[in-house]
Scaffold this motif. Structure first.
Motif, short mmCIF file in Angstrom:
data_model
loop_
_atom_site.label_atom_id
_atom_site.label_comp_id
_atom_site.label_asym_id
_atom_site.label_seq_id
_atom_site.Cartn_x
_atom_site.Cartn_y
_atom_site.Cartn_z
N PHE A 3 0.83 -1.21 0.00
CA PHE A 3 0.00 0.00 0.00
C PHE A 3 0.86 1.26 0.00
O PHE A 3 1.83 1.34 0.75
N PHE A 5 0.31 5.38 0.48
CA PHE A 5 -0.63 6.45 0.81
C PHE A 5 -0.02 7.79 0.39
O PHE A 5 1.12 8.10 0.77
N PHE A 39 -9.62 9.09 -1.95
CA PHE A 39 -10.49 9.28 -0.78
C PHE A 39 -10.65 10.78 -0.57
O PHE A 39 -9.67 11.47 -0.33
N GLN A 122 -11.06 2.05 6.90
CA GLN A 122 -10.06 0.98 6.68
C GLN A 122 -10.62 -0.14 5.82
O GLN A 122 -9.91 -0.70 4.99
N PHE A 125 -10.26 0.84 2.34
CA PHE A 125 -8.89 0.83 1.79
C PHE A 125 -8.65 -0.45 0.99
O PHE A 125 -7.91 -0.47 0.02
N THR A 126 -9.25 -1.56 1.47
CA THR A 126 -8.98 -2.86 0.85
C THR A 126 -10.15 -3.37 0.02
O THR A 126 -10.05 -4.44 -0.58
N THR A 139 -3.34 4.90 -2.55
CA THR A 139 -4.50 5.63 -2.04
C THR A 139 -4.14 7.10 -1.89
O THR A 139 -3.22 7.44 -1.14
N ILE A 157 -5.46 5.77 8.32
CA ILE A 157 -4.18 5.32 7.72
C ILE A 157 -3.23 4.87 8.83
O ILE A 157 -2.61 3.83 8.76
N PHE A 160 -4.37 1.58 10.16
CA PHE A 160 -4.21 0.55 9.13
C PHE A 160 -2.74 0.12 9.05
O PHE A 160 -2.43 -1.08 8.99
N TYR A 169 4.09 -1.07 3.27
CA TYR A 169 3.46 0.21 2.97
C TYR A 169 4.52 1.31 2.87
O TYR A 169 5.63 1.17 3.36
#
Ligand code: ADP
Length: 277
Positions: A3, A5, A39, A122, A125-126, A139, A157, A160, A169
């Motif tokens: 991931f 962000f 988002f 969260q 997110f997935t 994201t 975040i 997560f 991540y």
């Protein structure tokens, strides 16, 4: 799945969407399966009701979802169609939480931003992974660090990432570095403040993308940002105003972005990026 962000600091309209799309492009060109989602902290359920004068075009995806204009950038950069799951707003999150509350799904609990809203974020997110498998999910969080509206997303975040291992991540922060003409200096202070704000919330940027007007970042500026923002030197990259936005992936590539992000994501690239295209 890994991931990334992407958050933005100092001011809006910086080119966060273009930066996120460029990252997605480079990873895809390296042979990874990539998707990207946006988002947005506003309370509109989707931007379909927002004035295009205020918000820009409403981008309609293949499945008929009315989404943020950044999804248009994503489709053009990635050459992949986006869908309902690639776009989420605070309005959708609150709608889902309030629906559950009315149905009694929370079994008498006091429904709160933490944990109920942050849990719902969260899950989103997935959610994209239920349709397709991806190596990397990027994201992008709309708005600017420090906005009240964006806080639940940033908190989600943080939570997560706590549930992930290191190497799963990376946090990319896009900031603005103003050039003061009269003193002939490029200023790093707004970037320092914005990174401090992010760290206060518990998110530690791994890579800082500095938007500048012209190529002007020298070694000492880079070192200063690295020192004050607690990132590695090679993780401070400059994104100057490009002639066309399609040059932005190349700007990142030339600054070894792929090597830098690989350290955080622990991914294996399957091919070399073709820079001639
Ligand atoms: P944000 O997501 O931060 O609001 P966008 O990604 O939508 O910002 O970009 C804002 C505007 O800036 C867009 O019109 C985009 O074309 C332009 N832009 C973004 N990055 C660059 C760049 N490096 N060089 C030139 N123009 C850019």
């Amino acid at each position: 799945t890994k991931f990334i962000f992407v958050t933005g600091g100092v001011i809006s309209g910086l080119g966060k969407g273009i930066s996120a799309a460029s990252i997605a492009y480079l990873l895809k060109e390296s042979g990874l399966r990539v998707t990207i989602q946006k988002f947005d902290p506003y309370l509109n359920v989707d931007p379909g009701t927002m004035s295009p004068f205020q918000h820009g075009e409403v981008y309609v995806t293949e499945d008929g979802t009315e989404t943020d204009l950044d999804l248009g950038h994503y489709e053009r950069f990635l050459d992949q169609n986006m869908c309902r799951e690639n776009s989420c707003t605070s309005g959708q999150i609150y709608n889902a939480v309030l629906d559950k509350e009315r149905k009694g799904d929370y079994l008498g609990a006091t429904v709160q931003v933490i944990p109920h809203v942050t849990n719902a974020i969260q899950e989103r997110f997935t959610a994209i992974l239920e349709k397709n498998d991806y190596d990397v999910v990027i994201t992008e969080v709309g708005g600017t660090v420090g906005d009240i509206e964006g806080l639940p997303f940033l908190e989600a975040i943080r939570q997560f990432e706590l549930s992930l291992e290191r190497g799963q991540y990376a946090n990319v922060h896009v900031t603005f570095m103003p050039f003061i003409k009269t003193s002939g200096e490029i200023k790093t202070k707004p970037t320092q403040h914005s990174v401090n704000k992010l760290r206060e919330i518990g998110i530690y940027p791994d890579i800082i993308l500095c938007r500048t007007e012209r190529p002007m970042m020298d070694t000492s500026t880079r070192d200063k940002i690295a020192l004050f923002c607690n990132v590695r030197r090679e993780s401070v990259l400059e994104l100057h105003d490009a002639f066309t936005i399609y040059e932005v992936p190349l700007l990142l590539y030339r600054q070894q972005f792929l090597d830098v992000i690989q350290k955080y994501l622990n991914v294996t690239y399957k091919k070399e990026v073709n820079t001639e295209r």
